[in-house]
Enzyme design. Structure first.
Site, PDB file in Angstrom:
ATOM      1  N   TYR A   1     -49.929 -29.630  -4.968  1.00  0.00           N
ATOM      2  CA  TYR A   1     -50.057 -29.602  -3.503  1.00  0.00           C
ATOM      3  C   TYR A   1     -51.256 -28.738  -3.078  1.00  0.00           C
ATOM      4  O   TYR A   1     -51.882 -28.966  -2.040  1.00  0.00           O
ATOM      5  CB  TYR A   1     -48.743 -29.133  -2.858  1.00  0.00           C
ATOM      6  CG  TYR A   1     -48.568 -29.630  -1.439  1.00  0.00           C
ATOM      7  CD1 TYR A   1     -48.528 -30.991  -1.155  1.00  0.00           C
ATOM      8  CD2 TYR A   1     -48.461 -28.734  -0.380  1.00  0.00           C
ATOM      9  CE1 TYR A   1     -48.379 -31.453   0.141  1.00  0.00           C
ATOM     10  CE2 TYR A   1     -48.308 -29.182   0.924  1.00  0.00           C
ATOM     11  CZ  TYR A   1     -48.266 -30.544   1.173  1.00  0.00           C
ATOM     12  OH  TYR A   1     -48.119 -30.990   2.467  1.00  0.00           O
TER      13      TYR A   1
ATOM     14  N   LYS B   1     -50.888 -26.142   5.187  1.00  0.00           N
ATOM     15  CA  LYS B   1     -49.580 -26.199   5.872  1.00  0.00           C
ATOM     16  C   LYS B   1     -49.122 -24.800   6.290  1.00  0.00           C
ATOM     17  O   LYS B   1     -48.474 -24.637   7.335  1.00  0.00           O
ATOM     18  CB  LYS B   1     -48.529 -26.863   4.985  1.00  0.00           C
ATOM     19  CG  LYS B   1     -48.744 -28.370   4.762  1.00  0.00           C
ATOM     20  CD  LYS B   1     -48.793 -29.167   6.052  1.00  0.00           C
ATOM     21  CE  LYS B   1     -48.731 -30.669   5.815  1.00  0.00           C
ATOM     22  NZ  LYS B   1     -49.062 -31.444   7.014  1.00  0.00           N
TER      23      LYS B   1
HETATM   24  P1  NAD Z   1     -49.330 -41.148   6.446  1.00  0.00           P
HETATM   25  O1  NAD Z   1     -50.457 -41.337   5.485  1.00  0.00           O
HETATM   26  O2  NAD Z   1     -48.573 -42.331   6.874  1.00  0.00           O
HETATM   27  O3  NAD Z   1     -49.827 -40.352   7.727  1.00  0.00           O
HETATM   28  C1  NAD Z   1     -50.960 -39.522   7.722  1.00  0.00           C
HETATM   29  C2  NAD Z   1     -51.759 -39.880   8.968  1.00  0.00           C
HETATM   30  O4  NAD Z   1     -52.907 -39.031   9.097  1.00  0.00           O
HETATM   31  C3  NAD Z   1     -52.279 -41.327   8.925  1.00  0.00           C
HETATM   32  O5  NAD Z   1     -51.865 -42.002  10.092  1.00  0.00           O
HETATM   33  C4  NAD Z   1     -53.778 -41.167   8.924  1.00  0.00           C
HETATM   34  O6  NAD Z   1     -54.451 -42.225   9.589  1.00  0.00           O
HETATM   35  C5  NAD Z   1     -53.906 -39.835   9.693  1.00  0.00           C
HETATM   36  N1  NAD Z   1     -55.238 -39.241   9.563  1.00  0.00           N
HETATM   37  C6  NAD Z   1     -55.867 -38.816   8.438  1.00  0.00           C
HETATM   38  N2  NAD Z   1     -57.115 -38.399   8.752  1.00  0.00           N
HETATM   39  C7  NAD Z   1     -57.256 -38.543  10.103  1.00  0.00           C
HETATM   40  C8  NAD Z   1     -58.312 -38.294  11.022  1.00  0.00           C
HETATM   41  N3  NAD Z   1     -59.512 -37.791  10.620  1.00  0.00           N
HETATM   42  N4  NAD Z   1     -58.101 -38.563  12.339  1.00  0.00           N
HETATM   43  C9  NAD Z   1     -56.924 -39.080  12.764  1.00  0.00           C
HETATM   44  N5  NAD Z   1     -55.894 -39.337  11.933  1.00  0.00           N
HETATM   45  C10 NAD Z   1     -56.064 -39.080  10.615  1.00  0.00           C
HETATM   46  O7  NAD Z   1     -48.372 -40.104   5.686  1.00  0.00           O
HETATM   47  P2  NAD Z   1     -47.147 -39.234   6.233  1.00  0.00           P
HETATM   48  O8  NAD Z   1     -46.469 -38.767   5.000  1.00  0.00           O
HETATM   49  O9  NAD Z   1     -46.396 -39.965   7.268  1.00  0.00           O
HETATM   50  O10 NAD Z   1     -47.892 -37.976   6.846  1.00  0.00           O
HETATM   51  C11 NAD Z   1     -47.681 -37.519   8.174  1.00  0.00           C
HETATM   52  C12 NAD Z   1     -47.548 -36.009   8.193  1.00  0.00           C
HETATM   53  O11 NAD Z   1     -46.332 -35.633   7.534  1.00  0.00           O
HETATM   54  C13 NAD Z   1     -48.665 -35.268   7.472  1.00  0.00           C
HETATM   55  O12 NAD Z   1     -48.962 -34.085   8.176  1.00  0.00           O
HETATM   56  C14 NAD Z   1     -48.018 -34.923   6.148  1.00  0.00           C
HETATM   57  O13 NAD Z   1     -48.621 -33.814   5.515  1.00  0.00           O
HETATM   58  C15 NAD Z   1     -46.624 -34.603   6.630  1.00  0.00           C
HETATM   59  N6  NAD Z   1     -45.572 -34.566   5.603  1.00  0.00           N
HETATM   60  C16 NAD Z   1     -45.421 -35.595   4.730  1.00  0.00           C
HETATM   61  C17 NAD Z   1     -44.413 -35.533   3.771  1.00  0.00           C
HETATM   62  C18 NAD Z   1     -44.223 -36.643   2.780  1.00  0.00           C
HETATM   63  O14 NAD Z   1     -43.583 -36.427   1.738  1.00  0.00           O
HETATM   64  N7  NAD Z   1     -44.713 -37.852   3.031  1.00  0.00           N
HETATM   65  C19 NAD Z   1     -43.560 -34.420   3.722  1.00  0.00           C
HETATM   66  C20 NAD Z   1     -43.734 -33.380   4.642  1.00  0.00           C
HETATM   67  C21 NAD Z   1     -44.743 -33.466   5.590  1.00  0.00           C
END
Ligand code: NAD
Length: 272
Positions: free
Chosen positions: A164, A171
């Site tokens: 990570y 984060k």
């Molecule tokens: P995801 O890839 O579906 O979403 C990430 C989003 O970030 C996408 O929509 C992407 O287009 C957007 N993004 C990236 N660069 C960008 C930019 N320059 N401008 C605008 N948008 C941009 O994946 P996710 O897992 O749904 O991630 C969403 C959030 O949840 C993130 O912050 C991620 O760190 C967090 N998260 C994810 C998990 C997991 O296990 N998937 C767990 C905890 C937290």
């Protein structure tokens, strides 16, 4: 309870409007959140990056979301344009969902100390952390009657998780930023919180080396012995963004089947 995704209908967000940043496809956490918010009567605007437009438009249509704005959070000009469009069309908003993160996947593996470059450290902080500060500033300017905001974080902020790396540092900064934003916007009646979701199979998880093992191993560690259900994260979002969550601000709410409380897993969880 089954792991079926269920989004109860109701009126908790009837008459409320909000911006959802971060729907990329049907696996996105922001998509589960959007389905729950819409089921409770919210009117939504989706912001998306150009590369995802083809995936996002059909999802928006499925939910009856007609208002979409392109927005790259790394560009001031793009943020200016997106928020100007929302200001012009809606004038005011009630909530903001920030569900955005990015880091070079070549640095989400192996040694943090060896693999982290200055350029990607800055980029990860910019897209994954500053974007929330920036969006909060712009959204709060349209929240004269109060409002609520959430961002998405992960346990890697608090503890060391394999691969990570720089995202964990980002984060940690995001969670701290959540508290500072909550302090600044509290007097305006705006609540600001973070949801710390457990591992969920999305595009973002795919960018982390061995990301799938966060699911497999996580299932063994978590007291509930199951994956985090995106519907549970969406339920937490509904709580934090609606009046159900009044008096709650500056909080990091864990929705991860209990994974974060475990110091050492039960040895029998590893018996096959
Ligand atoms: P995801 O890839 O579906 O979403 C990430 C989003 O970030 C996408 O929509 C992407 O287009 C957007 N993004 C990236 N660069 C960008 C930019 N320059 N401008 C605008 N948008 C941009 O994946 P996710 O897992 O749904 O991630 C969403 C959030 O949840 C993130 O912050 C991620 O760190 C967090 N998260 C994810 C998990 C997991 O296990 N998937 C767990 C905890 C937290």
């Amino acid at each position: 309870m089954s792991d079926e995704q269920y989004f109860p209908k109701g009126d908790l967000l009837k008459g409320k409007r909000g911006l959802v940043m971060g729907v990329a496809n049907k696996n996105s956490i922001a998509w589960a959140i959007s389905q729950q918010l819409a089921a409770q009567g919210a009117e939504l605007c989706f912001s998306y990056i150009d590369a995802m437009e083809k995936r996002v438009r059909p999802l928006a249509e499925e939910l009856g979301v007609e208002f979409l704005v392109p927005c790259d959070v790394a560009s001031d000009a793009s943020m200016d344009e997106a928020f100007a469009e929302i200001q012009k069309k809606w004038g005011k908003i009630d909530f903001l969902v920030h569900s955005i993160a990015f880091s070079d996947k070549d640095e989400l593996k192996g040694s943090f100390v060896e693999n982290t470059s200055r350029a990607n450290f800055a980029q990860s902080m910019d897209i994954s952390v500053f974007s929330f500060v920036d969006a909060a500033k712009r959204a709060s300017a349209m929240m004269d009657a109060g409002g609520a905001m959430i961002t998405l974080t992960y346990l890697g902020a608090e503890r060391v998780i394999p691969s990570y790396n720089v995202m964990g540092v980002a984060k940690a900064a995001l969670e701290s930023a959540t508290r500072y934003i909550a302090r600044d916007l509290g007097p305006k009646g705006i609540r600001v919180n973070a949801i710390s979701a457990g591992a969920i199979k999305t595009l973002s998880l795919g960018g982390i080396s061995g990301g799938r093992s966060l699911l497999g191993e996580g299932r063994k560690w978590a007291p509930m012995r199951e994956d985090t259900n995106p519907a549970g994260v969406a339920g937490a979002a509904l709580y934090l963004l609606s009046d159900l969550g009044r008096s709650c601000t500056g909080e990091v709410l864990h929705v991860d089947a209990g994974f974060h409380i475990v110091g050492m897993p039960d040895p029998d969880a590893f018996d096959d």
